[in-house]
Design a protein around this motif. Sequence first.
Motif, PDB file in Angstrom:
ATOM      1  N   ALA A 159      32.225 -32.948  61.517  1.00 41.09           N
ATOM      2  CA  ALA A 159      32.746 -31.594  61.654  1.00 41.09           C
ATOM      3  C   ALA A 159      32.153 -30.721  60.558  1.00 41.09           C
ATOM      4  O   ALA A 159      31.831 -31.202  59.472  1.00 41.09           O
ATOM      5  N   SER A 211      32.566 -26.901  58.391  1.00 41.45           N
ATOM      6  CA  SER A 211      33.483 -25.842  57.980  1.00 41.45           C
ATOM      7  C   SER A 211      32.681 -24.737  57.313  1.00 41.45           C
ATOM      8  O   SER A 211      31.882 -25.003  56.414  1.00 41.45           O
ATOM      9  N   PRO A 227      27.040 -25.257  67.022  1.00 40.48           N
ATOM     10  CA  PRO A 227      28.239 -25.308  66.164  1.00 40.48           C
ATOM     11  C   PRO A 227      28.413 -24.048  65.324  1.00 40.48           C
ATOM     12  O   PRO A 227      27.449 -23.360  64.988  1.00 40.48           O
ATOM     13  N   ASP A 239      31.864 -23.318  73.886  1.00 41.79           N
ATOM     14  CA  ASP A 239      31.476 -24.690  73.559  1.00 41.79           C
ATOM     15  C   ASP A 239      30.731 -25.347  74.720  1.00 41.79           C
ATOM     16  O   ASP A 239      31.209 -25.349  75.853  1.00 41.79           O
ATOM     17  N   GLU A 271      35.333 -27.570  62.595  1.00 45.22           N
ATOM     18  CA  GLU A 271      34.926 -27.628  63.990  1.00 45.22           C
ATOM     19  C   GLU A 271      34.131 -28.913  64.194  1.00 45.22           C
ATOM     20  O   GLU A 271      33.067 -29.104  63.603  1.00 45.22           O
ATOM     21  N   THR A 304      39.259 -24.769  57.696  1.00 44.08           N
ATOM     22  CA  THR A 304      39.240 -25.129  59.117  1.00 44.08           C
ATOM     23  C   THR A 304      37.954 -25.901  59.401  1.00 44.08           C
ATOM     24  O   THR A 304      36.940 -25.709  58.730  1.00 44.08           O
ATOM     25  N   ASN A 318      31.598 -31.346  65.801  1.00 42.28           N
ATOM     26  CA  ASN A 318      30.357 -31.071  66.522  1.00 42.28           C
ATOM     27  C   ASN A 318      29.596 -32.328  66.925  1.00 42.28           C
ATOM     28  O   ASN A 318      28.542 -32.233  67.533  1.00 42.28           O
TER      29      ASN A 318
END
Length: 192
Positions: A170, A172, A59, A65, A180, A178, A182
């Motif tokens: 997620a 940040s 991550p 990915d 991501e 934002t 994971n």
Amino acid sequence: MNLHRPLTVPHGRILVALLAILMLTVPASASSLETEDGQRDFDWEIGAWHTDVRVLADPLSETADEWLRFGGKSVVRPLLDRRANVVELQVSGPTGRIDALNMRLYEPQANRWSLTFINLGDGLLTPSLHGGFHHDVGQFHGDDHLGGRPIKVRFLIHRQGPDRAKFEQAFSADGGLTWETNWIAVDRRIGT
């Protein structure tokens, strides 16, 4: 003949008095009171679940990915009159296994839950996430570190009926601008 007479003031006062007496004499159920304050937010999850987990291998990195897949079981057990609970997670896949606990504790003074993930593989506890449920979605936030840098963590729980739930974590690295994702787990009830 007019069958629909307007409610007169004396009838209205009698109705209000009867409703007040009814409210005082009929005991409120404990679960409805506790649901209002959040203490019973996880009651629906108590029991055994089949769990399918996808974990992002690296991550918050520049690498492509790669999602690792795991399957297994999670069991949610109540503690301390359901003011706390523990999730026992045991999943495995082609890349290994994850054995973990998630300790959840209700904080009545703050009307929130704290969630602390414990990786049994390395024996480490993560910093707690805090939050609660609004309708069928739980949102929990906190701070952690990844590779020596500070990050924000968001954990979402989507209750999708009595026998299905989705969990998403997620990270940040920019203070929450934002995110991501994971970690995605989909649970289906297999017993209580």
